[in-house]
Design an enzyme around this catalytic site. Structure first.
Site, PDB file in Angstrom:
ATOM      1  N   HIS A 122     -35.273  -6.511  19.808  1.00 47.81           N
ATOM      2  CA  HIS A 122     -34.252  -7.554  19.902  1.00 47.81           C
ATOM      3  C   HIS A 122     -32.948  -7.027  20.516  1.00 47.81           C
ATOM      4  O   HIS A 122     -31.910  -7.678  20.406  1.00 47.81           O
ATOM      5  CB  HIS A 122     -33.984  -8.220  18.548  1.00 47.81           C
ATOM      6  N   GLU A 151     -43.842 -16.979  17.370  1.00 46.45           N
ATOM      7  CA  GLU A 151     -43.791 -16.052  16.232  1.00 46.45           C
ATOM      8  C   GLU A 151     -42.363 -15.832  15.759  1.00 46.45           C
ATOM      9  O   GLU A 151     -42.123 -15.581  14.582  1.00 46.45           O
ATOM     10  CB  GLU A 151     -44.421 -14.708  16.624  1.00 46.45           C
ATOM     11  N   GLU A 152     -41.405 -15.950  16.686  1.00 45.32           N
ATOM     12  CA  GLU A 152     -40.038 -15.541  16.397  1.00 45.32           C
ATOM     13  C   GLU A 152     -39.242 -16.544  15.557  1.00 45.32           C
ATOM     14  O   GLU A 152     -38.212 -16.189  15.000  1.00 45.32           O
ATOM     15  CB  GLU A 152     -39.274 -15.298  17.715  1.00 45.32           C
ATOM     16  N   ASP A 199     -44.196 -15.517  22.661  1.00 45.92           N
ATOM     17  CA  ASP A 199     -42.857 -16.043  22.870  1.00 45.92           C
ATOM     18  C   ASP A 199     -41.810 -14.952  23.088  1.00 45.92           C
ATOM     19  O   ASP A 199     -41.983 -13.801  22.687  1.00 45.92           O
ATOM     20  CB  ASP A 199     -42.443 -16.950  21.713  1.00 45.92           C
TER      21      ASP A 199
END
Length: 392
Positions: free
Chosen positions: A360, A136-137, A78
């Site tokens: 990020h 996962e995020e 993702d």
């Protein structure tokens, strides 16, 4: 690594696939096209493939010609809701969405690992299970859902990697025991009684109660948690009121908690709930707390972490280092709660290639050479385990 030349030959394909995925990112729980892309490649390679596992998860199975154990290898797929600000040919084509954490590289690496083991399966003692995980995020994450649908049933061990720009390419780091923190979230609605800003005595000021709670929460780590046990309590947002002359009826707080063991995790939760209730009462307000338990701490198994340190050098001379504990969380933690395994941070930073931005960040990128090291490491660890266990 039994066939270094074969892994080297797969490098251009890793780069091509990673860049395609980078241009076409999908958010957590929306990885439909990414999942189809992965499944099509695995199917064309001749793997046994399961799709829609725990959402958009994909599992590919490679059975060797000889009996043996089963090694599971995992990649996440993702992306993040971040605008890509890089100036490069493979920048994200989707406004507001980008691979800002390296998951595109993880997926490309595991696809190359699939190609490798399919080409050598006639010599393989055991099986390789490739887990391509969504989400996962964002909690509750894709790992737990895939596990519930059998992702690690029958597997003996699991390995995963994270391309990691804080350390230089050519280096990898891990540690036995706790490596990455748990991540929990809390939301507090401090409920008062609204009123005129000039008549505070007939109102209950939720903003004052909320502000007091922010300060109270800062004492949890310094006074309730063992100083030798790392932990973080962060209030990330506080929202109360709409205009300057009205006492707000509600003040909303939210934050995150990070730590490395379950006892501390539950202690912090209890203290937050107690402080919210007690602070609200002191100011004549009422606190409604919503506490969300997210990913548990990621705890590596000692034997498999030892394997990493023993064999890392076989992966193109990868330098193995002992990692400190880090506060970011990972839902790979769920896998190693079920079966033995090890998670490794593979260096992807390189100032000469602009790979200097943190995860990020809108300009995040990796040194793509890191994918070669990551693929080599996963292959080497899997081969080491299967060779060690084939006589048992």
């Amino acid at each position: 690594m039994k066939d270094r030349d074969l892994v080297n030959s797969l490098y251009p394909l890793m780069v091509e696939r990673r860049r395609y995925l980078h241009q076409n990112p999908e958010l957590s729980y929306k990885e439909e096209k990414t999942s189809a892309y992965v499944a099509a490649i695995l199917t064309n390679l001749g793997l046994t493939v399961r799709t829609n596992v725990g959402g958009y998860g994909v599992i590919g199975e490679i059975k060797g010609s000889f009996p043996g154990r089963t090694v599971a290898l995992r990649a996440d797929m993702d992306a993040l809701p971040i605008q890509d600000e890089k100036s490069c040919a493979y920048a994200s084509r989707l406004p507001g969405v980008m691979h800002a954490c390296g998951h595109d590289g993880h997926t490309a690496v595991l696809l190359a690992v699939a190609e490798y083991f399919m080409k050598i399966k006639d010599t393989l003692h055991g099986s390789i299970r490739l887990i391509f995980q969504p989400a996962e995020e964002v909690c509750p994450g894709g790992a737990a859902a895939m596990i519930r649908e059998g992702a690690v049933d029958g597997a003996d061990v699991i390995y995963g990697v994270h391309l990691w720009t804080p350390i230089p390419v050519g280096t990898a780091a891990s540690a036995p025991g706790p490596l990455m923190a748990s991540t929990d979230e809390f939301f507090v609605d401090m409920q008062g009684r609204g009123g005129h800003g000039g008549m505070p005595h007939v109102a209950v000021d939720s903003v004052i109660a909320g502000a007091a709670l922010v300060m109270q929460l800062q004492s949890i780590v310094s006074r309730s948690v063992d100083p030798l046990d790392p932990a973080v309590v962060t209030v990330g947002s506080i929202q109360g009121g709409t205009v300057q002359n009205v006492i707000a009826e509600h003040c909303l707080l939210s934050g995150t908690v990070r730590c490395f063991n379950e006892e501390t995790r539950h202690l912090i939760r209890r203290r937050i709930e107690e402080m919210a209730e007690g602070t609200a009462k002191a100011y004549g307000a009422e606190a409604v707390v919503d506490y969300v338990m997210g990913y548990p701490p990621l705890v590596n198994h000692e034997d498999e972490t030892g394997r990493f340190f023993r064999v890392a050098g076989e992966a193109f001379g990868l330098r193995a280092e002992l990692s400190p504990k880090i506060m970011p969380a990972e839902d790979f933690a769920y896998y190693v709660k079920r079966i033995p395994g090890c998670f490794v941070l593979v260096g992807a930073g390189n100032p000469e290639k602009g790979a200097v931005y943190p995860h990020h960040h809108p300009k995040f990128d990796i040194d793509e050479d890191a994918m070669l090291y990551a693929a080599g490491l996963l292959i080497t660890m899997a081969e080491s385990y299967l060779d060690e266990k084939k006589s048992e």
